[in-house]
Design a protein around this motif. Structure first.
Motif, mmCIF file in Angstrom:
data_model
loop_
_atom_site.group_PDB
_atom_site.id
_atom_site.type_symbol
_atom_site.label_atom_id
_atom_site.label_comp_id
_atom_site.label_asym_id
_atom_site.label_seq_id
_atom_site.Cartn_x
_atom_site.Cartn_y
_atom_site.Cartn_z
ATOM 1 N N GLY A 166 0.815 -1.215 0.000
ATOM 2 C CA GLY A 166 0.000 0.000 0.000
ATOM 3 C C GLY A 166 0.847 1.263 0.000
ATOM 4 O O GLY A 166 2.086 1.203 0.016
ATOM 5 N N ALA A 167 0.150 2.386 -0.013
ATOM 6 C CA ALA A 167 0.859 3.658 0.082
ATOM 7 C C ALA A 167 1.552 3.739 1.446
ATOM 8 O O ALA A 167 2.631 4.311 1.579
ATOM 9 C CB ALA A 167 -0.115 4.815 -0.103
ATOM 10 N N SER A 168 0.952 3.125 2.449
ATOM 11 C CA SER A 168 1.490 3.219 3.816
ATOM 12 C C SER A 168 2.895 2.644 3.935
ATOM 13 O O SER A 168 3.687 3.109 4.759
ATOM 14 C CB SER A 168 0.564 2.494 4.792
ATOM 15 O OG SER A 168 -0.726 3.046 4.737
ATOM 16 N N TRP A 176 -2.559 11.628 6.565
ATOM 17 C CA TRP A 176 -1.608 10.798 5.799
ATOM 18 C C TRP A 176 -0.202 11.336 5.880
ATOM 19 O O TRP A 176 0.755 10.580 6.075
ATOM 20 C CB TRP A 176 -2.068 10.639 4.350
ATOM 21 C CG TRP A 176 -3.344 9.861 4.239
ATOM 22 C CD1 TRP A 176 -4.533 10.300 3.739
ATOM 23 C CD2 TRP A 176 -3.579 8.501 4.662
ATOM 24 N NE1 TRP A 176 -5.482 9.303 3.827
ATOM 25 C CE2 TRP A 176 -4.927 8.203 4.390
ATOM 26 C CE3 TRP A 176 -2.777 7.520 5.264
ATOM 27 C CZ2 TRP A 176 -5.500 6.956 4.674
ATOM 28 C CZ3 TRP A 176 -3.344 6.281 5.554
ATOM 29 C CH2 TRP A 176 -4.676 6.012 5.265
ATOM 30 N N THR A 194 -6.800 12.976 1.507
ATOM 31 C CA THR A 194 -8.044 12.268 1.239
ATOM 32 C C THR A 194 -9.112 12.479 2.311
ATOM 33 O O THR A 194 -10.295 12.584 2.000
ATOM 34 C CB THR A 194 -7.721 10.760 1.153
ATOM 35 O OG1 THR A 194 -6.456 10.622 0.503
ATOM 36 C CG2 THR A 194 -8.776 9.998 0.394
ATOM 37 N N ASP A 213 2.927 12.137 -2.111
ATOM 38 C CA ASP A 213 1.921 11.083 -2.009
ATOM 39 C C ASP A 213 0.723 11.574 -2.817
ATOM 40 O O ASP A 213 0.067 12.545 -2.444
ATOM 41 C CB ASP A 213 1.550 10.880 -0.540
ATOM 42 C CG ASP A 213 0.446 9.838 -0.347
ATOM 43 O OD1 ASP A 213 -0.106 9.344 -1.352
ATOM 44 O OD2 ASP A 213 0.152 9.521 0.826
ATOM 45 N N GLN A 246 -5.864 1.987 -5.176
ATOM 46 C CA GLN A 246 -7.304 1.773 -4.941
ATOM 47 C C GLN A 246 -8.171 3.030 -4.863
ATOM 48 O O GLN A 246 -9.343 2.961 -4.509
ATOM 49 C CB GLN A 246 -7.505 0.920 -3.682
ATOM 50 C CG GLN A 246 -7.200 1.616 -2.364
ATOM 51 C CD GLN A 246 -5.728 1.549 -1.969
ATOM 52 O OE1 GLN A 246 -4.879 1.311 -2.791
ATOM 53 N NE2 GLN A 246 -5.446 1.769 -0.705
ATOM 54 N N LYS A 247 -7.592 4.203 -5.183
ATOM 55 C CA LYS A 247 -8.401 5.417 -5.213
ATOM 56 C C LYS A 247 -8.792 5.710 -6.660
ATOM 57 O O LYS A 247 -9.947 5.738 -6.996
ATOM 58 C CB LYS A 247 -7.644 6.609 -4.625
ATOM 59 C CG LYS A 247 -6.939 6.321 -3.303
ATOM 60 C CD LYS A 247 -7.900 6.116 -2.153
ATOM 61 C CE LYS A 247 -7.300 5.460 -0.917
ATOM 62 N NZ LYS A 247 -6.288 6.192 -0.201
HETATM 63 C C1 PLP Z 1 -5.463 5.867 1.037
HETATM 64 C C2 PLP Z 1 -4.272 6.686 1.244
HETATM 65 C C3 PLP Z 1 -3.113 6.174 1.844
HETATM 66 C C4 PLP Z 1 -3.032 4.767 2.393
HETATM 67 O O1 PLP Z 1 -3.096 3.832 1.396
HETATM 68 P P1 PLP Z 1 -2.918 2.275 1.708
HETATM 69 O O2 PLP Z 1 -2.744 1.719 0.337
HETATM 70 O O3 PLP Z 1 -4.152 1.828 2.402
HETATM 71 O O4 PLP Z 1 -1.698 2.129 2.555
HETATM 72 C C5 PLP Z 1 -2.016 6.996 1.943
HETATM 73 N N1 PLP Z 1 -2.036 8.255 1.488
HETATM 74 C C6 PLP Z 1 -3.146 8.785 0.920
HETATM 75 C C7 PLP Z 1 -3.119 10.191 0.429
HETATM 76 C C8 PLP Z 1 -4.292 8.015 0.775
HETATM 77 O O5 PLP Z 1 -5.381 8.546 0.204
#
Ligand code: PLP
Length: 361
Positions: free
Chosen positions: A75-77, A102, A152, A172, A195-196
């Motif tokens: 994930g982004a995390s 975030w 977000t 990000d 996933q966004k």
């Molecule tokens: C959803 C989101 C994340 C986290 O994403 P994961 O894939 O669940 O880790 C991080 N940064 C932003 C800006 C997000 O919208």
């Protein structure tokens, strides 16, 4: 079958045409005798799908050869740790703007791995604005400068980037990825959880300038977090999330077919304007964000009365408008109107808000 208008912040709505295309390919992809999910990631057929996803994205964002595209998991995390582990040197410095949950998480994670400084924050007003980048001095010796371009949860967006000169800017872009044209060359690295706006969950797309890959990662950096593990192996050091990457490719191609990011942006701005105008004229609801920092992707709004909010969310659901509750940390409502949310969906929401207002004033 009746598909709902899904305003979820992520995983989020996906173009119906893309889902139908995936459905057609489900049992057998072209003449391969199997679904994409069942293919070897090293086989010719999958290699082609992978290469197409990459080249569509390159075309879409106009990415030049100075940049590498990596497909990572976690994930982004996971990038919150990967970024300092790869790019923050032992005696170096990284600077962050904390403009929401975030970037706060990213900042906190980075403090584990070196010298990190928060140069501005908007927490004083519950992250309802983006700190003025004009007032920010980027340290010319910093290893990188970090922002979350679209927060977000709070629905804020950088209309203007900090002046970083030679310091690599890292953004990000999870919730604003491929939503409008951007100049990739202004960034050292961009990353986005898929996933966004880009596909199903399971992959994080990293676009990184090649010179940053020459930096030595910290010695404690796990192999699977090291960017060169991906860049040296075309993101196939181990098994990548093959099906997710395939769907991302369909989505990128679909956006190209719709006219690319200029066309997408036009629709996105029209959708956002429709919704913000409605909220600005509303006698019950209001936007929570300073007008010049408003996101065109995530639109939080409140009535100031929890009972009204609850009633609104419940009645909207009955009307086929779902996932409008705000993030659990802030309450109220949030409409995420990503690329795949049609203008018709936003019109339905606006009509619903107006109807609700008439009935509840
Ligand atoms: C959803 C989101 C994340 C986290 O994403 P994961 O894939 O669940 O880790 C991080 N940064 C932003 C800006 C997000 O919208």
């Amino acid at each position: 079958m009746s598909r709902l208008y899904n305003f979820s912040a992520g995983p989020a709505t996906i173009y119906e045409d893309v889902l139908k295309c995936a459905q057609d390919d489900m049992l057998e992809y072209q003449d391969t005798g199997m679904s994409v999910m069942e293919m070897s990631h090293r086989g010719k057929d999958y290699k082609e799908i992978f290469a197409n996803t990459k080249s569509s994205l390159k075309q879409l964002l106009n990415i030049n050869d100075d940049y590498e595209i990596l497909f990572m998991q976690g994930g982004a995390s996971m990038q919150f740790a990967a970024i300092p582990l790869n790019l923050l040197s032992a005696d170096g410095l990284a600077q962050y703007i904390v403009s929401g949950s975030w970037s706060k998480k990213a900042y906190k994670e980075a403090t584990k791995f070196g010298n990190v400084e928060c140069v501005a924050s908007s927490e004083d007003k519950t992250f309802s604005y983006i700190p003025n980048v004009e007032n920010i001095e980027v340290n010319p010796n910093a290893d990188y400068f970090y922002i979350c371009q679209n927060e977000t949860i709070y629905g804020t967006y950088y209309k203007q980037l900090p002046k970083c000169n030679n310091v690599p800017l890292i953004a990000d872009m999870s919730s604003c990825f491929v939503s409008e044209p951007i100049d990739v060359t202004k960034y050292g690295m961009i990353y986005a959880g898929a996933q966004k706006n880009a596909g199903p969950a399971g992959v994080c797309i990293v676009i990184i300038r090649k010179d940053l890959l020459e930096k030595n990662a910290q010695s404690i950096c796990p192999t699977m977090l090291e960017y060169t593990t991906y860049s040296n192996n075309d993101s196939m050091y181990n098994t990548p999330p093959t099906y997710t990457i395939y769907i991302c490719g369909l989505i990128f191609q679909h956006i190209l077919n719709l006219g690319g990011l200029e066309a997408i942006a036009k629709t996105n701005y029209a959708k956002a304007e429709l919704l913000y105008n409605c909220l600005d004229n509303s006698k019950i609801f209001k936007s929570t964000v300073a007008p010049h920092n408003r996101s065109i992707m995530n639109v939080p709004f409140v009535s100031g009365d929890e009972e009204i909010d609850k009633k609104f969310i419940a009645q909207a659901k009955e009307a086929g408008l779902v996932n409008l509750a705000g993030h659990r940390s802030v309450g109220g409502m949030r409409a995420s109107i990503y690329n795949a949310m049609s203008i018709e969906g936003v019109e339905k929401l606006v009509d619903f808000i107006e109807k609700f207002e008439k009935e509840n004033l």
